[in-house]
Design a protein around this motif. Sequence first.
Motif, PDB file in Angstrom:
ATOM      1  N   GLY A  88       0.773  -1.228   0.000  1.00  0.00           N
ATOM      2  CA  GLY A  88       0.000   0.000   0.000  1.00  0.00           C
ATOM      3  C   GLY A  88       0.807   1.283   0.000  1.00  0.00           C
ATOM      4  N   VAL A  89       2.149   1.190  -0.077  1.00  0.00           N
ATOM      5  CA  VAL A  89       2.992   2.386  -0.076  1.00  0.00           C
ATOM      6  C   VAL A  89       3.649   2.541  -1.446  1.00  0.00           C
ATOM      7  CG1 VAL A  89       4.977   3.550   0.971  1.00  0.00           C
ATOM      8  CG2 VAL A  89       3.434   2.189   2.392  1.00  0.00           C
ATOM      9  N   LYS A  90       3.524   3.736  -2.014  1.00  0.00           N
ATOM     10  CA  LYS A  90       4.133   4.026  -3.306  1.00  0.00           C
ATOM     11  C   LYS A  90       5.307   4.979  -3.119  1.00  0.00           C
ATOM     12  CE  LYS A  90      -0.065   3.447  -6.085  1.00  0.00           C
ATOM     13  NZ  LYS A  90       0.433   2.277  -6.842  1.00  0.00           N
ATOM     14  N   TYR A  91       6.324   4.785  -3.965  1.00  0.00           N
ATOM     15  CA  TYR A  91       7.506   5.646  -3.942  1.00  0.00           C
ATOM     16  C   TYR A  91       7.726   6.246  -5.339  1.00  0.00           C
ATOM     17  CZ  TYR A  91       8.608   3.298   0.479  1.00  0.00           C
ATOM     18  OH  TYR A  91       8.564   2.796   1.759  1.00  0.00           O
ATOM     19  N   PRO A  92       6.914   7.232  -5.734  1.00  0.00           N
ATOM     20  CA  PRO A  92       7.111   7.851  -7.044  1.00  0.00           C
ATOM     21  C   PRO A  92       8.446   8.573  -7.139  1.00  0.00           C
ATOM     22  CG  PRO A  92       5.236   8.830  -5.869  1.00  0.00           C
ATOM     23  CD  PRO A  92       5.851   7.832  -4.966  1.00  0.00           C
ATOM     24  N   VAL A  93       8.912   8.743  -8.365  1.00  0.00           N
ATOM     25  CA  VAL A  93      10.164   9.452  -8.611  1.00  0.00           C
ATOM     26  C   VAL A  93       9.948  10.481  -9.715  1.00  0.00           C
ATOM     27  CG1 VAL A  93      11.619   7.527  -7.878  1.00  0.00           C
ATOM     28  CG2 VAL A  93      10.943   7.717 -10.292  1.00  0.00           C
ATOM     29  N   LEU A  94      10.729  11.538  -9.677  1.00  0.00           N
ATOM     30  CA  LEU A  94      10.670  12.569 -10.699  1.00  0.00           C
ATOM     31  C   LEU A  94      11.593  12.178 -11.856  1.00  0.00           C
ATOM     32  CD1 LEU A  94       9.215  15.333 -10.878  1.00  0.00           C
ATOM     33  CD2 LEU A  94      11.355  16.383 -10.163  1.00  0.00           C
ATOM     34  N   VAL A  95      11.073  12.363 -13.065  1.00  0.00           N
ATOM     35  CA  VAL A  95      11.812  11.976 -14.268  1.00  0.00           C
ATOM     36  C   VAL A  95      11.854  13.165 -15.227  1.00  0.00           C
ATOM     37  CG1 VAL A  95      11.732  10.528 -16.332  1.00  0.00           C
ATOM     38  CG2 VAL A  95      11.300   9.514 -14.092  1.00  0.00           C
ATOM     39  N   PRO A  96      13.042  13.722 -15.523  1.00  0.00           N
ATOM     40  CA  PRO A  96      13.108  14.919 -16.358  1.00  0.00           C
ATOM     41  C   PRO A  96      13.152  14.664 -17.859  1.00  0.00           C
ATOM     42  CG  PRO A  96      15.272  14.419 -15.512  1.00  0.00           C
ATOM     43  CD  PRO A  96      14.336  13.384 -14.927  1.00  0.00           C
ATOM     44  N   ASN A  97      13.523  13.447 -18.272  1.00  0.00           N
ATOM     45  CA  ASN A  97      13.725  13.180 -19.695  1.00  0.00           C
ATOM     46  C   ASN A  97      13.744  11.662 -19.920  1.00  0.00           C
ATOM     47  OD1 ASN A  97      16.306  12.380 -18.720  1.00  0.00           O
ATOM     48  ND2 ASN A  97      17.100  14.436 -19.059  1.00  0.00           N
ATOM     49  N   GLU A  98      14.020  11.259 -21.195  1.00  0.00           N
ATOM     50  CA  GLU A  98      13.993   9.832 -21.510  1.00  0.00           C
ATOM     51  C   GLU A  98      15.088   9.066 -20.779  1.00  0.00           C
ATOM     52  OE1 GLU A  98      12.524   8.216 -25.422  1.00  0.00           O
ATOM     53  OE2 GLU A  98      13.341  10.159 -26.085  1.00  0.00           O
ATOM     54  N   ARG A  99      16.247   9.674 -20.621  1.00  0.00           N
ATOM     55  CA  ARG A  99      17.320   9.002 -19.875  1.00  0.00           C
ATOM     56  C   ARG A  99      16.874   8.764 -18.437  1.00  0.00           C
ATOM     57  NH1 ARG A  99      20.351   5.262 -18.482  1.00  0.00           N
ATOM     58  NH2 ARG A  99      22.159   5.778 -17.200  1.00  0.00           N
ATOM     59  N   ILE A 112       5.872   7.613 -11.827  1.00  0.00           N
ATOM     60  CA  ILE A 112       6.835   8.689 -12.082  1.00  0.00           C
ATOM     61  C   ILE A 112       6.098  10.021 -12.161  1.00  0.00           C
ATOM     62  CG2 ILE A 112       8.353   7.126 -13.363  1.00  0.00           C
ATOM     63  CD1 ILE A 112       7.457   8.719 -15.923  1.00  0.00           C
ATOM     64  N   ALA A 113       6.869  11.094 -12.193  1.00  0.00           N
ATOM     65  CA  ALA A 113       6.294  12.426 -12.375  1.00  0.00           C
ATOM     66  C   ALA A 113       7.167  13.206 -13.334  1.00  0.00           C
ATOM     67  CB  ALA A 113       6.190  13.162 -11.039  1.00  0.00           C
TER      68      ALA A 113
END
Length: 313
Positions: A88-99, A112-113
């Motif tokens: 029940g816990v999510k750990y989203p991450v920020l993604v700036p580009n395709e890499r 992701i965000a």
Amino acid sequence: MGARELGLPETVPSAGLPGRVTIWEVGARDGLQNEQTVVPVEVKAEFLDRLADAGLTVLEATSFVSPKWVPQLADAEELLARLKPREGVKYPVLVPNERGLERALAAGRTDIAIFASATETFAHRNLNSTVDGQFERFEPVVARALDAGVRVRGYLSMCFGDPWEGAVDVDRVVRVSKRLLALGCFQLSLGDTIGVATPGQVERLLGALGDAGIGPGSLAVHFHDTYGQALSNTLAALRQGVSTVDSSAGGLGGCPYAESATGNLATEDLIWMLDGLGIEHGVDLGALVETSVWIAGRLGRPSPSRVVRALAK
């Protein structure tokens, strides 16, 4: 007396508010990214573990940005590898580009965000792009993520005011919002990046988005507290039906590309208000206060959160 021994606020419900609010905790990413001294990865991992133990279920862990630009987040892969999966816990991450997306997928991320700007100057300074040009970068990222079964959130910065351009036109924010959601973002987080908004502006923007067919169910709010308005702006958003609120444990954070931006809305201050209104959120306030006191000690300064200061005495 510790936080656990102190009482909660008296609960007095107010009509027209959501019954439950999802807290999108950004302390580990947005909160720590500005620290001048690199925080050890083991401290970051323990911080996230403590936040999860306190009952927070959405914990934005890190960003797959270039270490050249944000050295604090150079340990993204190692940090995620240290986290134990929790039901029940999510750990989203920020993604700036395709890499960044490739790194996120390799790390097994399911959420992701992406990070967009409503204004030209901030798009140039933060993304080295234009408002239109940023979508050329986002389109392949979102398409690949969705193909991989990954949920994508959109952050939209400078929704209310820009330090270089001044007040931001509501119609401009609506246009960019529609484009982000059309890409496939499941949710859009509206950012008051420099903390200049007031409740009337919040109501106006949410009303304009509603008129454009963007209801509160696909929106979140992300307020900074530069002028002490973050809580009042949050309440205004709740009254408009928004039920996801971004906040940072202990009020950590700011924006590395907007020098006038101070800390995020403190999660503890948000919870105190939600408790007083009888709105469910699932977080143990005492445990969270203890966590913020702990991380403040590791950072060598007191927490700016008023509730942390009040309950930690």
